[in-house]
Design an enzyme around this catalytic site. Structure first.
Site, mmCIF file in Angstrom:
data_model
loop_
_atom_site.group_PDB
_atom_site.id
_atom_site.type_symbol
_atom_site.label_atom_id
_atom_site.label_comp_id
_atom_site.label_asym_id
_atom_site.label_seq_id
_atom_site.Cartn_x
_atom_site.Cartn_y
_atom_site.Cartn_z
ATOM 1 N N HIS A 73 5.005 4.616 12.339
ATOM 2 C CA HIS A 73 3.700 5.514 12.314
ATOM 3 C C HIS A 73 4.204 6.867 12.817
ATOM 4 O O HIS A 73 3.392 7.535 13.261
ATOM 5 C CB HIS A 73 2.501 5.002 12.615
ATOM 6 C CG HIS A 73 1.842 4.114 11.905
ATOM 7 N ND1 HIS A 73 0.375 3.787 12.322
ATOM 8 C CD2 HIS A 73 1.927 3.603 10.771
ATOM 9 C CE1 HIS A 73 0.236 2.795 11.168
ATOM 10 N NE2 HIS A 73 0.943 2.590 10.227
ATOM 11 N N ASP A 78 6.222 1.836 6.097
ATOM 12 C CA ASP A 78 4.787 1.411 6.263
ATOM 13 C C ASP A 78 4.014 2.286 5.041
ATOM 14 O O ASP A 78 3.423 3.345 5.546
ATOM 15 C CB ASP A 78 4.274 1.447 7.611
ATOM 16 C CG ASP A 78 2.772 0.982 7.487
ATOM 17 O OD1 ASP A 78 2.480 -0.008 6.685
ATOM 18 O OD2 ASP A 78 2.037 1.404 8.375
ATOM 19 N N HIS A 99 0.758 -1.299 -0.015
ATOM 20 C CA HIS A 99 0.014 -0.108 0.173
ATOM 21 C C HIS A 99 0.769 1.196 0.063
ATOM 22 O O HIS A 99 1.952 1.356 0.756
ATOM 23 C CB HIS A 99 -1.040 0.072 1.155
ATOM 24 C CG HIS A 99 -0.364 0.118 2.641
ATOM 25 N ND1 HIS A 99 -0.010 1.353 2.926
ATOM 26 C CD2 HIS A 99 0.150 -0.780 3.481
ATOM 27 C CE1 HIS A 99 0.609 1.268 4.281
ATOM 28 N NE2 HIS A 99 0.416 0.010 4.691
ATOM 29 N N GLU A 117 4.082 -5.882 4.329
ATOM 30 C CA GLU A 117 3.482 -5.074 5.378
ATOM 31 C C GLU A 117 4.774 -4.748 6.101
ATOM 32 O O GLU A 117 6.014 -4.935 6.103
ATOM 33 C CB GLU A 117 2.459 -5.753 6.474
ATOM 34 C CG GLU A 117 1.003 -5.101 6.028
ATOM 35 C CD GLU A 117 1.057 -3.521 6.235
ATOM 36 O OE1 GLU A 117 1.688 -3.050 6.867
ATOM 37 O OE2 GLU A 117 -0.143 -3.062 5.725
ATOM 38 N N GLU A 144 -4.959 1.270 2.546
ATOM 39 C CA GLU A 144 -4.570 0.454 3.571
ATOM 40 C C GLU A 144 -4.925 0.531 5.002
ATOM 41 O O GLU A 144 -5.595 0.176 6.044
ATOM 42 C CB GLU A 144 -3.513 -0.430 3.448
ATOM 43 C CG GLU A 144 -3.345 -1.794 4.353
ATOM 44 C CD GLU A 144 -2.786 -1.276 5.905
ATOM 45 O OE1 GLU A 144 -2.642 -2.252 6.662
ATOM 46 O OE2 GLU A 144 -2.312 -0.223 6.042
ATOM 47 N N GLU A 145 -4.158 2.097 5.225
ATOM 48 C CA GLU A 145 -4.254 2.663 6.580
ATOM 49 C C GLU A 145 -5.837 3.109 6.937
ATOM 50 O O GLU A 145 -6.093 3.316 8.327
ATOM 51 C CB GLU A 145 -3.443 3.845 6.686
ATOM 52 C CG GLU A 145 -2.056 3.576 6.360
ATOM 53 C CD GLU A 145 -1.510 2.841 7.381
ATOM 54 O OE1 GLU A 145 -2.002 2.498 8.371
ATOM 55 O OE2 GLU A 145 -0.244 2.478 7.421
#
Length: 820
Positions: free
Chosen positions: A242, A105, A93, A166, A139-140
């Site tokens: 993140h 990510d 993603h 991922e 995706e998030e």
């Protein structure tokens, strides 16, 4: 690295933002077209930009429903010149959470996929099957884009297996932590193809237990596409996952190369395998798999493991039975001594756990939680020494007062056998439950039993001779080495998670439990040495001194939990939301209106470390719960209210977004089956949350979302997560309720919150000014939002940025009512 640098240079790629929907998509298309021009004649490349709209329910985070509109997928199909009926999917993603470049990510995975596409397309050898590369753009937003692809795209029907890429950390080795379901051939493909294996069925069973508050697209392909696959994720350095620190320069080239080697080899293997076309024929049972120090993977069917486990447990029980009941004239005495040792081991383990947990609770109560977050060795010196001291103390006291006239060699032998019995029982129990992780118990039964049989004569000799110690250590080498390796993996994953696990779970209690469990496992076959050595006094004094010094230092606050070190940051995560709310009664009157900055700390410490820097943020401004409103009248982006019960609300002036939310009740009708159907129209920013609470005597029976069956969140309210890409039409939905005739207080409460994650509306001046005062060891995600709601309304057009409650009384006939 070029792909990765270019994608992350675009900046945060939040769903609905131009960065995600336009700039990144254009970059991907540009690179794919360039790859296509260099591909050989053996292949054909097709590119499609999909913008799906759909809805589904998921039991993640206690359960909620997701709705998406016009989100973006970039789909590439590489197939042989003559075409292919079947395909393998590779998924990454390109979207990111707000305020982060999202290098690990998941930009790095998309970069790897671009490189793999280039490599495969340049090969002169045609593939047997197609390879579909899905660069998914949402995706998030809780797995929306993968759902849109697997349920709506025409190429999805040809997919027989998938590889999902991922991240739960930044770089390092990519761990295979989910496979299947029930497709051992996929694991065997990984065993055969992966050049740098790193896989564990233990990680799979931990992840699928729900202990880790996370999920991946694996679930969507498995549950909605009925497709088997493999889930891989980077797990190293989850402290900056993140956050703004997730930059491309922190991901080592070796990590990217390693991932590329593994994934390329897997895709080539699957795309040339005859089994891919018949994947459903090979769906038979689970598989036990684990890598050995990254050198190779051992994998075998779970049913084979079950048989093997029971046989090994049976052999151990037979051996122990023979030891206890021979000679027959001493069986009762042997049995008594055996179960006394068995009980003492369990007692020592329980007392060790209780001691460590008492220390952890004390540390939490005095406000020193997470002191080990930046300095992991602190947890070992604090909880590890406490556990070992208590373990040794219990057995030393038993040796001194209970076994004072008993032969040391006999005691060593008995306690070894008692530990073997415990592991044999655990092996039988865990195998019976059906967990593949029972193979760990197999190691702790088979190797110790083999060691005992090899050196049983040495056990009877007086004193622990050097030969005995060397042979004993060699015999135990395999289980101990693997357990240390597994411990490293577990702590590498779990320690950073404690910094984002919410305000309700004391992380010191969790970590102390992990350390005690590791101590019990690693000490289980060394307890007998306590009875073989002359004295443990020096060891006890040394370890106690280490524990006390560490405890004093922790209580003094010398070990600060967080770090702003540029090379290795470990920030405290805080979420700030500037919000406007307006509450109305059933007659449309404003009963409360407020504006403020809502503050959530992601860990157990809350805002205690921030208060000295920003004094007005303290426990006197704890957020009250509006009990009558859905989700306490608070604008949760996701239904994580049960994880963050402690939050703070700092009053601030109102602010109004450039693109306000519009919420309107279109129709209200009484259905022939005597339920009430309410239809709504909503328009607003790319992210919105809908909250529904049926009143007492009412029930939400169906709606136009998901599969039509409403899914309640923790606490009984209903949560709908909405997002859209660019140029989405207004959101239309309806809900249907059954209600009793007496409903003077209305039959349902609805609320909607608009979240502004990018653009001019993302930050207010007040929010920016507050954020600037936060210390540099914090990472704050922030946004502005407005919130509004209604209760059971018909034709209700509400003011912008309000939290409003209104009522339309029901009658047996359709009767339009306009109430503000």
């Amino acid at each position: 690295m070029g792909y990765l640098d270019n994608i992350t240079a675009i900046g945060p790629r939040t769903v609905g933002s131009p960065e995600n929907e336009v700039l990144t998509v254009n970059y991907l298309i540009q690179q794919i077209k360039a790859i296509e021009t260099e591909s050989t004649d053996a292949h054909k490349i097709f590119v499609d930009i999909q913008r799906p709209t759909g809805s589904f329910s998921i039991d993640f985070l206690g359960g909620f429903t997701s709705y998406y509109a016009n989100i973006t997928n970039v789909v590439v199909k590489l197939e042989p010149r003559g075409g292919a009926e079947h395909a393998v999917l590779s998924n990454c993603h390109f979207d990111s959470v707000p305020n982060t470049p999202g290098a690990s990510d998941d930009a790095v995975s998309c970069s790897v996929m671009l490189e793999i596409l280039y490599t495969l397309s340049k090969s002169p050898e045609p593939l047997q099957h197609a390879v579909i590369f899905l660069f998914n753009g949402a995706e998030e937003n809780i797995l929306q884009a993968s759902h849109g692809f697997i349920t709506q795209h025409e190429w999805a029907k040809s997919i027989r297996a998938f590889i999902n890429l991922e991240a739960a950390g930044v770089g390092g080795k990519e761990l295979v932590f989910q496979t299947g379901p029930e497709n051992p051939w996929l694991v065997q493909a990984y065993v055969f193809a992966a050049k740098h294996p790193f896989a564990s069925v233990v990680a799979q069973e931990i992840f699928q237990s729900g202990i880790i508050p996370a999920d991946t697209d694996f679930r969507i392909y498995r549950d909605f596409g009925n497709v088997p696959g493999i889930d891989l994720a980077f797990i190293e350095n989850g402290y900056i996952y993140h956050t703004k620190y997730d930059t491309s320069d922190r991901i080592l080239t070796d990590s990217i190369q390693r991932a590329g080697d593994n994934i390329l080899a897997m895709l080539k293997y699957l795309a040339t395998s005859d089994m891919l076309a018949k994947s459903f024929e090979y769906r038979h049972g689970n598989v036990v798999f684990f890598d050995v120090l990254g050198l190779f993977v051992l994998a075998y069917p779970a049913r084979v493991g079950t048989i093997m486990n029971y046989i090994i447990a049976a052999i151990a029980f037979l051996y122990l039975g023979k030891k206890v009941f021979q000679p027959k004239n001493r069986a009762i005495n042997n049995l008594k001594k055996f179960f006394t040792a068995f009980g003492l081991i369990l007692l020592s383990w329980i007392s060790t756990l209780v001691t460590a947990l008492i220390v952890a609770v004390f540390i939490s109560l005095v406000g020193r939680s997470l002191s080990w977050y930046t300095h992991f060795y602190v947890s070992v010196f604090l909880y590890g020494t406490a556990a070992v001291v208590k373990l040794i103390l219990v057995h030393s006291l038993a040796k001194k007062f209970y076994y004072k006239n008993t032969n040391d060699q006999y005691l060593g032998d008995v306690f070894f056998d008692a530990s073997l019995m415990i592991w044999s029982i655990l092996l039988a129990m865990i195998t019976h439950i059906g967990l593949c992780s029972a193979f760990i118990c197999t190691l702790w039964v088979a190797f110790p039993l083999l060691t005992k049989l090899m050196i049983h004569e040495e056990f009877r000799q007086k004193g622990a001779t050097m030969k005995f110690v060397v042979m004993y250590m060699l015999g135990m080498f395999v289980p101990y080495l693997y357990m240390m390796y597994l411990n490293w993996t577990v702590f590498e994953m779990f320690t950073p998670i404690m910094g984002r696990s919410g305000s309700e779970i004391p992380p010191d209690v969790v970590l102390a439990g992990f350390i005690v469990a590791s101590t019990m496992i690693l000490s289980s076959y060394f307890i007998n040495f306590i009875y073989l050595v002359k004295s443990t006094k020096t060891t006890l004094i040394t370890l106690t001194a280490v524990f006390l010094v560490t405890l004093i230092l922790v209580c003094s606050g010398i070990f600060f939990p967080y770090s702003s070190d540029a090379a290795n940051p470990k920030p405290k995560r805080v979420f700030l939301q500037h919000m406007n709310r307006r509450f109305h009664d059933l007659d449309g009157n404003v009963v409360k209106s407020d504006s403020g900055i809502w503050i959530n700390g992601f860990d157990y410490n809350g805002i205690s470390h921030i208060t000295p820097h920003v004094p007005e943020i303290n426990d006197s401004i704890r957020t009250p719960c509006e009990e009558w409103a859905p989700f306490c009248g608070l604008p949760w982006i996701l239904p994580v209210h049960f994880m963050f019960r402690k939050n703070w609300y700092l009053p601030a002036s109102a602010i109004f977004p450039e693109s306000p939310i519009h919420f309107e009740v279109l129709t209200k009708e009484l259905t022939p089956w005597n339920s009430v159907r309410l239809s709504f129209e909503v328009s607003g920013p790319s992210h919105m949350s809908l909250y529904i609470r049926p009143h007492e005597g009412s029930a939400l029976s169906t709606w136009s979302l998901g599969d039509g069956t409403p899914v309640a969140s923790v606490g009984g309210d209903y949560f709908v997560f909405y997002s859209h890409g660019l140029q989405a039409t207004p959101w239309h939905f309806w809900i249907e309720l059954t209600a009793s005739e007496n409903h003077s207080d209305g039959i349902v409460s609805l609320a909607i919150a608009a979240h502004y994650f990018f653009g001019e509306d993302q930050k207010s001046p007040q929010l920016y000014a507050l954020q600037e005062r936060f210390p540099n060891w914090t990472f704050s995600s922030d946004n502005f939002l407005s919130k509004q709601s209604s209760i059971n309304g018909m034709k209700i057009k509400m003011e912008n940025n309000t939290y409003q409650s209104v009522d339309a009384h029901l009658s047996t006939a359709y009767k339009p009512v306009l109430i503000f």
